[in-house]
Enzyme design. Structure first.
Site, PDB file in Angstrom:
ATOM      1  CE  LYS A 162      37.029  42.594  28.843  1.00 45.90           C
ATOM      2  NZ  LYS A 162      37.910  41.417  29.382  1.00 45.90           N
ATOM      3  CD  GLU A 215      36.088  38.014  33.794  1.00 48.43           C
ATOM      4  OE1 GLU A 215      34.660  38.139  33.767  1.00 48.43           O
ATOM      5  OE2 GLU A 215      36.703  37.439  33.023  1.00 48.43           O
ATOM      6  CG  ASP A 240      39.357  35.151  32.780  1.00 50.91           C
ATOM      7  OD1 ASP A 240      39.944  34.298  32.357  1.00 50.91           O
ATOM      8  OD2 ASP A 240      39.244  36.114  31.911  1.00 50.91           O
TER       9      ASP A 240
HETATM   10 MG   LIG Z   1      38.440  38.021  31.900  1.00 51.92          MG
END
Ligand SMILES: [Mg+2]
Length: 365
Positions: A162, A215, A240
Site C-alpha cells: 500500500k 493499482e 480498482d
Molecule cells: Mg485497491
C-alpha cells in the site's frame, strides 16, 4: 420458490492486524450478514462488507436499506430469478453492497435448490484454486520489509504494498522490499492517493524495482490521468476504485484508462453484474484480478466461485479476507493455504454459517 424472510444482522469481527491505507486506518471489520429464507425451507447467506474509508456505505446504511427498502420489495419474489431480483433492486439507487449481500444469498439458494455449486451457475470453472497475494499497509520501512518477508515465507504468490500518502517513503519502501525479496512479484496500490504529477514522478522511479502492476494511482474520477499513466509507464495500470459499476467498465474501456480490471464482486452489486463486467473485459482484451473488500467467510466463498468462473484471471487476486481476521463465522473455513484460495465445492456457496458466531459478534444499532 418464493422468498419469505430476509434477515440482516450487523456483526463486528476483530482483525488480527491494523490496516492502514491511503484513506484511513481500521482494526475491526463491520459486516452485515443476510439470511434469506424461502417457502421451500431452503435458505441462503449473503454478506455486505462496507468499509467506510473505501466505499460510500456503512454497516448501518446496509442494514437500513435492506430492512426498510429491499426486503419489502423482494418478499414473495423467486430468488432464482436473479435478473428480476436485480431489476427490482434498481428502484433504490446505489447501495450496491447491500444489493450484493442479497445477490450472494440468492445464488446460494439457487445452487442449493439445484444441487450445484455457484460456479456452475456462473458457467462452470476454469480453475480449482485462485492465486492470492497478501497486502502490506503503510508503515515504517523496517516493518514493511519484515512483513513482506513473513508473507513470502508463508507462500503468498505476490506482495501488494500500500502506497499513496508520502511518495518518497513509498519509493524507499518498495526499494527496500525488492532488495530483500529479489524475485517476488510486487504490486503497489495507492488507493487513489496521488495527484497525477506525483504519480508520474513517484511511479517512474518505483518502476525501476520491477513492479507487477500499479493499482489505482490517482483518484477514481481521473480517467484522463489513468489513461496518461497507461501510456507513460511500462508497468500495467490496474483500475480498482475507478471500476464500480458496469457503466464504469464501459468508460474505462473507452478512455483506455486501465490495463487490468480489479473486479470486486461487492462493488457492482454482486455476482450477476460482476459477470457482465468480466464479459466486457474479455471482449476488450483486458485481463483481471479479483479483489475483495476483505470479506469474511461468506463473501470470500462468493469471491472464490467468481474467480473460478472468469477466463482471463492473469494476476494474483485478493480473496484472502479470513487471513486477516482473528475469528470467522463459518462452521468450516474456506480453505486458504500457501498462497491459494480453494474454491468450495458443495451446493450453493458451499459453506455453512455458524449461527452462534453470528449471535456472538452481533452489534445492536
Ligand atoms: Mg485497491
Amino acid at each position: 420458490m418464493k422468498i419469505v424472510q430476509i434477515e440482516a444482522t450487523c456483526i463486528s469481527l476483530p482483525l488480527n492486524t491494523d490496516l492502514n491505507i491511503s484513506g484511513g486506518k481500521y482494526n475491526r471489520a463491520d459486516r452485515v450478514y443476510v439470511k434469506i429464507t424461502t417457502d421451500q425451507g431452503i435458505y441462503g447467506w449473503g454478506e455486505a462488507a462496507p468499509i467506510p474509508q473505501y466505499a460510500e456505505e456503512t454497516m448501518e446504511s446496509v442494514k437500513f436499506i435492506i430492512d426498510k427498502y429491499l426486503a419489502p420489495l423482494l418478499i414473495g419474489q423467486d430468488p432464482m430469478n436473479l435478473a428480476q431480483i436485480h431489476e427490482q433492486m434498481k428502484v433504490i439507487k446505489g447501495n450496491n453492497f447491500a444489493k450484493a449481500a442479497i445477490d450472494f444469498a440468492c445464488y446460494d439458494i439457487s445452487g442449493k435448490a439445484l444441487g450445484v455449486p455457484v460456479y456452475t451457475l456462473l458457467g462452470g470453472k476454469y480453475r480449482d484454486k485462485v492465486a492470492i497475494g497478501q497486502s502490506i499497509g503503510i508503515k515504517s520501512i523496517d516493518h514493511a520489509v519484515e512483513e513482506a518477508h513473513k508473507y513470502a515465507e508463508e507462500g503468498f504468490q505476490s506482495i501488494k504494498i500500500k502506497i499513496g500518502i508520502d511518495p518518497d517513503h513509498d519509493v524507499k519502501t518498495v526499494g527496500a522490499i525488492r532488495e530483500r525479496l529479489p524475485d517476488i512479484p510486487i504490486r503497489v496500490d495507492a488507493n487513489q492517493g496521488y495527484r497525477l504529477e506525483q504519480a508520474i514522478h513517484a511511479l517512474s522511479r518505483m518502476e525501476e524495482y520491477n513492479l507487477l502492476l500499479i493499482e489505482q494511482p490517482v483518484p477514481k474520477w481521473d480517467l484522463d490521468g489513468m489513461a496518461e499513466l497507461c501510456r507513460l509507464l511500462r508497468t500495467p495500470i490496474l483500475a480498482d476504485e475507478s471500476l464500480y459499476t458496469i457503466h464504469d467498465a464501459v468508460q474505462l474501456i473507452k478512455h483506455k484508462a486501465a490495463d487490468i480490471f480489479n473486479i470486486k464482486i461487492m462493488k457492482p452489486g454482486g455476482l450477476y453484474p460482476s459477470l457482465k463486467i468480466a464479459g466486457m473485459a474479455e471482449a476488450a482484451g483486458i485481463p483481471l484480478s479479483i479483489g475483495s473488500m476483505i470479506e469474511a467467510g461468506v463473501g470470500t466463498a462468493a469471491g472464490a466461485h467468481f474467480a473460478a468462473a472468469v477466463k482471463y484471471l492473469e494476476y494474483p487476486s485478493d480473496i484472502k479476507g479470513p487471513t486477516l481476521y482473528s475469528d470467522d463465522v463459518l462452521q468450516e473455513p474456506v480453505r486458504i493455504e500457501k498462497g491459494f484460495t480453494y474454491v468450495p465445492d458443495g451446493p450453493g456457496l458451499g459453506v455453512e454459517v455458524d449461527q452462534e458466531k453470528i449471535n456472538h459478534y452481533k452489534v445492536d444499532l
